[in-house]
Motif scaffolding. Sequence first.
Motif, PDB file in Angstrom:
ATOM      1  N   VAL A  15     -51.018 -48.889  42.755  1.00  0.00           N
ATOM      2  CA  VAL A  15     -49.792 -48.171  43.088  1.00  0.00           C
ATOM      3  C   VAL A  15     -48.899 -48.061  41.855  1.00  0.00           C
ATOM      4  CG1 VAL A  15     -47.680 -48.226  44.488  1.00  0.00           C
ATOM      5  CG2 VAL A  15     -49.891 -48.752  45.542  1.00  0.00           C
ATOM      6  N   ALA A  16     -48.788 -49.139  41.092  1.00  0.00           N
ATOM      7  CA  ALA A  16     -47.994 -49.099  39.861  1.00  0.00           C
ATOM      8  C   ALA A  16     -48.550 -48.059  38.896  1.00  0.00           C
ATOM      9  CB  ALA A  16     -47.969 -50.480  39.206  1.00  0.00           C
ATOM     10  N   GLN A  17     -49.863 -48.007  38.784  1.00  0.00           N
ATOM     11  CA  GLN A  17     -50.507 -47.013  37.913  1.00  0.00           C
ATOM     12  C   GLN A  17     -50.177 -45.600  38.392  1.00  0.00           C
ATOM     13  OE1 GLN A  17     -54.753 -47.583  37.624  1.00  0.00           O
ATOM     14  NE2 GLN A  17     -55.066 -45.501  36.888  1.00  0.00           N
ATOM     15  N   TRP A  18     -50.266 -45.367  39.691  1.00  0.00           N
ATOM     16  CA  TRP A  18     -49.954 -44.040  40.225  1.00  0.00           C
ATOM     17  C   TRP A  18     -48.494 -43.664  39.993  1.00  0.00           C
ATOM     18  CZ3 TRP A  18     -52.549 -44.769  45.652  1.00  0.00           C
ATOM     19  CH2 TRP A  18     -53.940 -44.622  45.524  1.00  0.00           C
ATOM     20  N   LEU A  19     -47.582 -44.604  40.254  1.00  0.00           N
ATOM     21  CA  LEU A  19     -46.161 -44.315  40.084  1.00  0.00           C
ATOM     22  C   LEU A  19     -45.812 -43.978  38.636  1.00  0.00           C
ATOM     23  CD1 LEU A  19     -44.628 -47.047  42.410  1.00  0.00           C
ATOM     24  CD2 LEU A  19     -44.698 -44.581  42.841  1.00  0.00           C
ATOM     25  N   VAL A  24     -46.613 -37.856  39.559  1.00  0.00           N
ATOM     26  CA  VAL A  24     -46.075 -38.661  40.659  1.00  0.00           C
ATOM     27  C   VAL A  24     -44.639 -39.060  40.341  1.00  0.00           C
ATOM     28  CG1 VAL A  24     -46.278 -40.832  41.954  1.00  0.00           C
ATOM     29  CG2 VAL A  24     -48.334 -39.525  41.371  1.00  0.00           C
ATOM     30  N   HIS A  25     -44.422 -39.589  39.149  1.00  0.00           N
ATOM     31  CA  HIS A  25     -43.093 -40.101  38.787  1.00  0.00           C
ATOM     32  C   HIS A  25     -42.022 -39.013  38.885  1.00  0.00           C
ATOM     33  CE1 HIS A  25     -40.375 -43.053  37.191  1.00  0.00           C
ATOM     34  NE2 HIS A  25     -39.966 -42.189  36.284  1.00  0.00           N
ATOM     35  N   ARG A  26     -42.404 -37.775  38.653  1.00  0.00           N
ATOM     36  CA  ARG A  26     -41.447 -36.671  38.748  1.00  0.00           C
ATOM     37  C   ARG A  26     -40.788 -36.628  40.126  1.00  0.00           C
ATOM     38  NH1 ARG A  26     -38.102 -34.050  39.675  1.00  0.00           N
ATOM     39  NH2 ARG A  26     -37.593 -31.903  39.213  1.00  0.00           N
ATOM     40  N   TRP A  27     -41.562 -36.895  41.173  1.00  0.00           N
ATOM     41  CA  TRP A  27     -41.055 -36.771  42.541  1.00  0.00           C
ATOM     42  C   TRP A  27     -40.852 -38.113  43.223  1.00  0.00           C
ATOM     43  CZ3 TRP A  27     -39.159 -32.240  42.599  1.00  0.00           C
ATOM     44  CH2 TRP A  27     -39.777 -31.215  41.897  1.00  0.00           C
ATOM     45  N   TRP A  28     -41.598 -39.126  42.841  1.00  0.00           N
ATOM     46  CA  TRP A  28     -41.409 -40.494  43.340  1.00  0.00           C
ATOM     47  C   TRP A  28     -40.746 -41.249  42.194  1.00  0.00           C
ATOM     48  CZ3 TRP A  28     -43.792 -43.506  47.530  1.00  0.00           C
ATOM     49  CH2 TRP A  28     -44.289 -42.686  48.556  1.00  0.00           C
ATOM     50  N   TYR A  29     -39.451 -41.159  42.126  1.00  0.00           N
ATOM     51  CA  TYR A  29     -38.703 -41.689  41.000  1.00  0.00           C
ATOM     52  C   TYR A  29     -38.480 -43.189  41.173  1.00  0.00           C
ATOM     53  CZ  TYR A  29     -35.337 -41.503  37.192  1.00  0.00           C
ATOM     54  OH  TYR A  29     -34.687 -41.678  36.000  1.00  0.00           O
ATOM     55  N   HIS A  30     -39.600 -43.936  41.069  1.00  0.00           N
ATOM     56  CA  HIS A  30     -39.600 -45.394  41.230  1.00  0.00           C
ATOM     57  C   HIS A  30     -39.901 -46.049  39.895  1.00  0.00           C
ATOM     58  CE1 HIS A  30     -40.053 -45.919  45.719  1.00  0.00           C
ATOM     59  NE2 HIS A  30     -40.209 -44.626  45.592  1.00  0.00           N
ATOM     60  N   GLU A  31     -39.425 -47.267  39.758  1.00  0.00           N
ATOM     61  CA  GLU A  31     -39.904 -48.096  38.657  1.00  0.00           C
ATOM     62  C   GLU A  31     -41.362 -48.432  38.957  1.00  0.00           C
ATOM     63  OE1 GLU A  31     -37.430 -51.514  37.695  1.00  0.00           O
ATOM     64  OE2 GLU A  31     -35.841 -50.551  38.861  1.00  0.00           O
ATOM     65  N   PHE A  32     -42.141 -48.681  37.926  1.00  0.00           N
ATOM     66  CA  PHE A  32     -43.561 -48.948  38.170  1.00  0.00           C
ATOM     67  C   PHE A  32     -44.039 -50.251  37.547  1.00  0.00           C
ATOM     68  CE2 PHE A  32     -42.830 -45.399  35.261  1.00  0.00           C
ATOM     69  CZ  PHE A  32     -43.259 -45.920  34.047  1.00  0.00           C
ATOM     70  N   TYR A  96     -45.552 -39.077  50.944  1.00  0.00           N
ATOM     71  CA  TYR A  96     -46.937 -39.114  50.489  1.00  0.00           C
ATOM     72  C   TYR A  96     -46.995 -38.825  48.999  1.00  0.00           C
ATOM     73  CZ  TYR A  96     -45.460 -34.499  51.797  1.00  0.00           C
ATOM     74  OH  TYR A  96     -44.692 -33.383  51.960  1.00  0.00           O
ATOM     75  N   LEU A  97     -48.075 -39.289  48.416  1.00  0.00           N
ATOM     76  CA  LEU A  97     -48.366 -38.963  47.022  1.00  0.00           C
ATOM     77  C   LEU A  97     -49.871 -38.969  46.831  1.00  0.00           C
ATOM     78  CD1 LEU A  97     -49.380 -41.627  45.154  1.00  0.00           C
ATOM     79  CD2 LEU A  97     -47.009 -42.278  45.523  1.00  0.00           C
ATOM     80  N   ILE A  98     -50.304 -38.184  45.873  1.00  0.00           N
ATOM     81  CA  ILE A  98     -51.684 -38.221  45.407  1.00  0.00           C
ATOM     82  C   ILE A  98     -51.615 -38.762  43.992  1.00  0.00           C
ATOM     83  CG2 ILE A  98     -53.757 -36.893  44.849  1.00  0.00           C
ATOM     84  CD1 ILE A  98     -52.919 -34.941  47.067  1.00  0.00           C
ATOM     85  N   VAL A 135     -37.406 -32.144  48.463  1.00  0.00           N
ATOM     86  CA  VAL A 135     -36.619 -31.470  47.431  1.00  0.00           C
ATOM     87  C   VAL A 135     -37.172 -30.052  47.272  1.00  0.00           C
ATOM     88  CG1 VAL A 135     -36.064 -31.445  44.966  1.00  0.00           C
ATOM     89  CG2 VAL A 135     -36.046 -33.595  46.224  1.00  0.00           C
ATOM     90  N   ALA A 136     -36.294 -29.065  47.305  1.00  0.00           N
ATOM     91  CA  ALA A 136     -36.724 -27.663  47.282  1.00  0.00           C
ATOM     92  C   ALA A 136     -37.608 -27.349  46.072  1.00  0.00           C
ATOM     93  CB  ALA A 136     -35.507 -26.750  47.303  1.00  0.00           C
ATOM     94  N   GLY A 137     -37.384 -28.017  44.974  1.00  0.00           N
ATOM     95  CA  GLY A 137     -38.168 -27.762  43.767  1.00  0.00           C
ATOM     96  C   GLY A 137     -39.584 -28.307  43.807  1.00  0.00           C
ATOM     97  N   ASN A 138     -39.904 -29.120  44.805  1.00  0.00           N
ATOM     98  CA  ASN A 138     -41.232 -29.732  44.887  1.00  0.00           C
ATOM     99  C   ASN A 138     -42.175 -28.804  45.660  1.00  0.00           C
ATOM    100  OD1 ASN A 138     -43.492 -31.341  45.084  1.00  0.00           O
ATOM    101  ND2 ASN A 138     -42.364 -33.181  45.661  1.00  0.00           N
ATOM    102  N   LEU A 139     -42.542 -27.734  44.997  1.00  0.00           N
ATOM    103  CA  LEU A 139     -43.373 -26.684  45.585  1.00  0.00           C
ATOM    104  C   LEU A 139     -44.674 -27.231  46.159  1.00  0.00           C
ATOM    105  CD1 LEU A 139     -43.910 -23.588  45.946  1.00  0.00           C
ATOM    106  CD2 LEU A 139     -44.993 -23.677  43.707  1.00  0.00           C
TER     107      LEU A 139
END
Length: 177
Positions: A15-19, A24-32, A96-98, A135-139
């Motif tokens: 999960v840390a690697q994905w974040l 992913v980080h662009r939309w899941w703005y978490h520390e990793f 969700y995230l891929i 977020v509207a920008g997350n097409l």
Amino acid sequence: MITWRRLEVTDFPLVAQWLAQPHVHRWWYHEFTMEAVERDFGAACRGEEPGEDWLVSVDGVAVGLMQRCRVADYPEDFEALSAAVETPKTVATLDYLIGDVGMTGKGVGSTMIRWAVEETWRDYPETDVILIPVVAGNLASWRALEKAGAVRVAEAEMEPENPIDETLHYVYRFDRP
């Protein structure tokens, strides 16, 4: 073949690697860092909070994460969503995230969402509505929702996770069949 299981503490390095991945980080703005992943995902893994985290695999290879909760279990989120659209107390939401960029654009996201919606109807019999603000920008995210059968029901100003984003969100809805 797509399979799902509850996230475990042993999955945290992945999960840390994905974040940390830019897509992913662009939309899941978490520390990793491992400490941050433990802080953000540990309580759900231990059953100490009502939200659920699911690890998604394709042909035995982990590719993504699906989160699910009842919005009312998180009062701040319920208040924000209720300000945007009519929100029953029993409403659920998904996130969700891929993590594997090589799996993006292949229908995995919409398949994950359809699975989570069907599981929600089964697991939460009192829930008739799933609302998902994006977020509207997350097409890519809102297009995956539309491919999965969600209907856009509102546009709302909501606080974004990433401070670089505009506040405009699209709210998507699934209704129990």
